[in-house]
Design an enzyme around this catalytic site. Structure first.
Site, PDB file in Angstrom:
ATOM      1  N   ILE A 128       0.865  -1.176   0.000  1.00 46.23           N
ATOM      2  CA  ILE A 128       0.000   0.000   0.000  1.00 46.23           C
ATOM      3  C   ILE A 128       0.896   1.218   0.000  1.00 46.23           C
ATOM      4  CG2 ILE A 128      -1.664   1.285   1.411  1.00 46.23           C
ATOM      5  CD1 ILE A 128      -3.096  -1.234   1.807  1.00 46.23           C
ATOM      6  N   GLU A 129       1.078   1.819  -1.139  1.00 45.80           N
ATOM      7  CA  GLU A 129       2.005   2.951  -1.187  1.00 45.80           C
ATOM      8  C   GLU A 129       1.197   4.238  -1.281  1.00 45.80           C
ATOM      9  OE1 GLU A 129       5.464   2.288  -3.617  1.00 45.80           O
ATOM     10  OE2 GLU A 129       5.308   0.112  -3.404  1.00 45.80           O
ATOM     11  N   GLN A 130       0.210   4.355  -0.375  1.00 47.86           N
ATOM     12  CA  GLN A 130      -0.688   5.500  -0.430  1.00 47.86           C
ATOM     13  C   GLN A 130      -0.338   6.527   0.629  1.00 47.86           C
ATOM     14  OE1 GLN A 130      -4.789   3.870  -0.376  1.00 47.86           O
ATOM     15  NE2 GLN A 130      -3.900   2.053  -1.298  1.00 47.86           N
TER      16      GLN A 130
END
Ligand SMILES: *[C@@H]1O[C@H](CO)[C@@H](O)[C@H](O)[C@H]1NC(C)=O
Ligand SMILES: *[C@@H]1O[C@H](CO)[C@@H](O)[C@H](O)[C@H]1NC(C)=O
Ligand SMILES: *[C@@H]1O[C@H](CO)[C@@H](O)[C@H](O)[C@H]1NC(C)=O
Ligand SMILES: *[C@@H]1O[C@H](CO)[C@@H](O)[C@H](O)[C@H]1NC(C)=O
Ligand SMILES: *[C@@H]1O[C@H](CO)[C@@H](O)[C@H](O)[C@H]1NC(C)=O
Length: 352
Positions: A128-130
């Site tokens: 999850i590279e948010q």
């Protein structure tokens, strides 16, 4: 590996199929035992991201412990990995806005567990590279997501592994302010993406390394100083570099650089103007070339020399292991120089 089935074996096969609960895929492996999850634990992790196609056949399987399958599901890869005692894990990603709701979160987790069981996988790598603001609803939901995912996988698939990908430093890189120690504690380990360490390059041909040595090490020190056990950290190294076009300063240009796999770098380096150069400050190789339009480029990358220095640090610091983005970046064609170069990249993962 192919073997013909005698009458007895056929009967066993039929019984085995009958025993599979409804809704489960049937085992695609010749040897049905290979559909069982991997349960062995090994002291040193070698964590490989695979993005698809068949080059995995040429990986150094004597080292690998986990393959994160980021390409299309490949049953052949799963069977092969299991025959080597190697885990294969799913890719997990979900918009964080959606999983603030605990019911939606549980449904997402149940779906991942179900998919892993159907595909005979051994866990999940949550990527999850948010952007997340500290103490926002997403911040708490993300930690809860990892806790609940780990709990659900460990319960449903014995020996399974749940891991989480984090940036090279815990200092809110790219606005990712996560509860890093909570996530580390909740998962089996963090995969630290020690690359993409330059956000922007502003000036002419003064590009920087993808993963400078000191900066990379400082990231681990920061994770460890926040109380994360080194045994919860796997060092990720890049098997790709960045190609920076030298800017014409009269133009406004996005100088973020273009990613290039190691195999392309190795093909280009001999025809470069500079040949391989070494930056002692950043402990990284680079070279310069001129393109067909006459523009200069600088390519920064990692090679066995820069990687083995980082691997040695990882060993000395007692990290859980090492891995790379991604295993498919090498030239695995047989014979010749390419094969030797690829072998040297795999060897560089092993600290002396
Ligand atoms: C983080 O907070 C800032 C300022 O309140 C806001 O503008 C931004 O949209 C928030 N980002 C996310 C991902 O919630
Ligand atoms: C670590 O995780 C365990 C199990 O999920 C939990 O009981 C404990 O409170 C956690 N500790 C910290 C410091 O987050
Ligand atoms: C991080 O998560 C852990 C486990 O849920 C929790 O105990 C801790 O208070 C959180 N830390 C911060 C700074 O939010
Ligand atoms: C590139 O250069 C190296 C070192 O000078 C040499 O060993 C190698 O054969 C060259 N490779 C190609 C493809 O020309
Ligand atoms: C890297 O760190 C070492 C040890 O702290 C220091 O001596 C050296 O000057 C640093 N190099 C750079 C380029 O910052």
């Amino acid at each position: 590996m192919r073997r013909s089935l005698g009458g007895g074996a056929r009967l066993v096969l039929c019984l085995a199929l009958l025993q599979l609960p409804l809704g489960y895929g049937s085992c695609p492996c010749q040897d049905l035992a290979l559909c069982n999850p991997v349960t062995v634990t090994r002291d040193f992790e070698v964590f490989v991201f695979d993005v698809g196609r068949k080059t995995w056949k040429f990986y150094d399987w004597s080292q690998i412990t986990t393959v994160a399958a980021f390409g299309e599901y490949d049953p052949e890869l799963m069977c092969y990995a299991h025959s080597k005692g190697v885990r294969v894990v799913l890719k997990g990603d979900v918009p964080l806005g959606e999983i603030i709701n605990a019911y939606v979160r549980r449904a997402w987790i149940a779906q991942q567990v179900d998919l892993a069981k159907k595909q005979f996988m051994d866990g999940i790598n949550i990527d999850i590279e948010q952007e997340v603001n500290k103490t926002s609803p997403e911040y708490y939901a993300l930690t809860a997501l990892v806790e609940e995912t780990t709990e659900a996988f460990h319960r449903a698939i014995p020996g399974s592994q749940v891991t989480f990908d984090v940036a090279w430093s815990p200092a809110c890189i790219d606005k990712r302010c996560y509860n890093y120690s909570g996530i580390a504690n909740a998962s089996d380990f963090l995969f630290v993406m020690s690359y993409d360490e330059q956000s922007q390059v502003w000036t002419e041909c003064i590009a920087r390394a993808n993963a400078p040595y000191n900066q990379t090490l400082a990231g681990y020190d920061d994770y460890i100083h926040m109380g994360i056990d080194p045994k919860k950290l796997v060092m990720g190294v890049p098997w790709y570099g960045y190609n920076y076009a030298c800017l014409d300063l009269s133009k406004v240009s996005d100088a973020a650089g273009r990613q290039v796999p190691y195999r392309r770098i190795m093909k280009q380096i001999n025809s470069s103007i500079s040949g391989r150069l070494w930056d002692e400050g950043q402990k990284a190789p680079y070279y310069e070339y001129k393109d067909s339009l006459g523009y200069f480029h600088q390519v920064w990358y990692d090679d066995p020399q820069s990687i083995s220095l980082k691997a040695a640090y990882g060993k000395e610091r007692g990290l859980r292991g090492i891995g790379m983005w991604n295993g498919n970046c090498l030239d695995y064609s047989r014979g010749s120089e390419a094969e030797q170069q690829s072998e040297a990249m795999w060897q560089a993962l092993k600290p002396e």
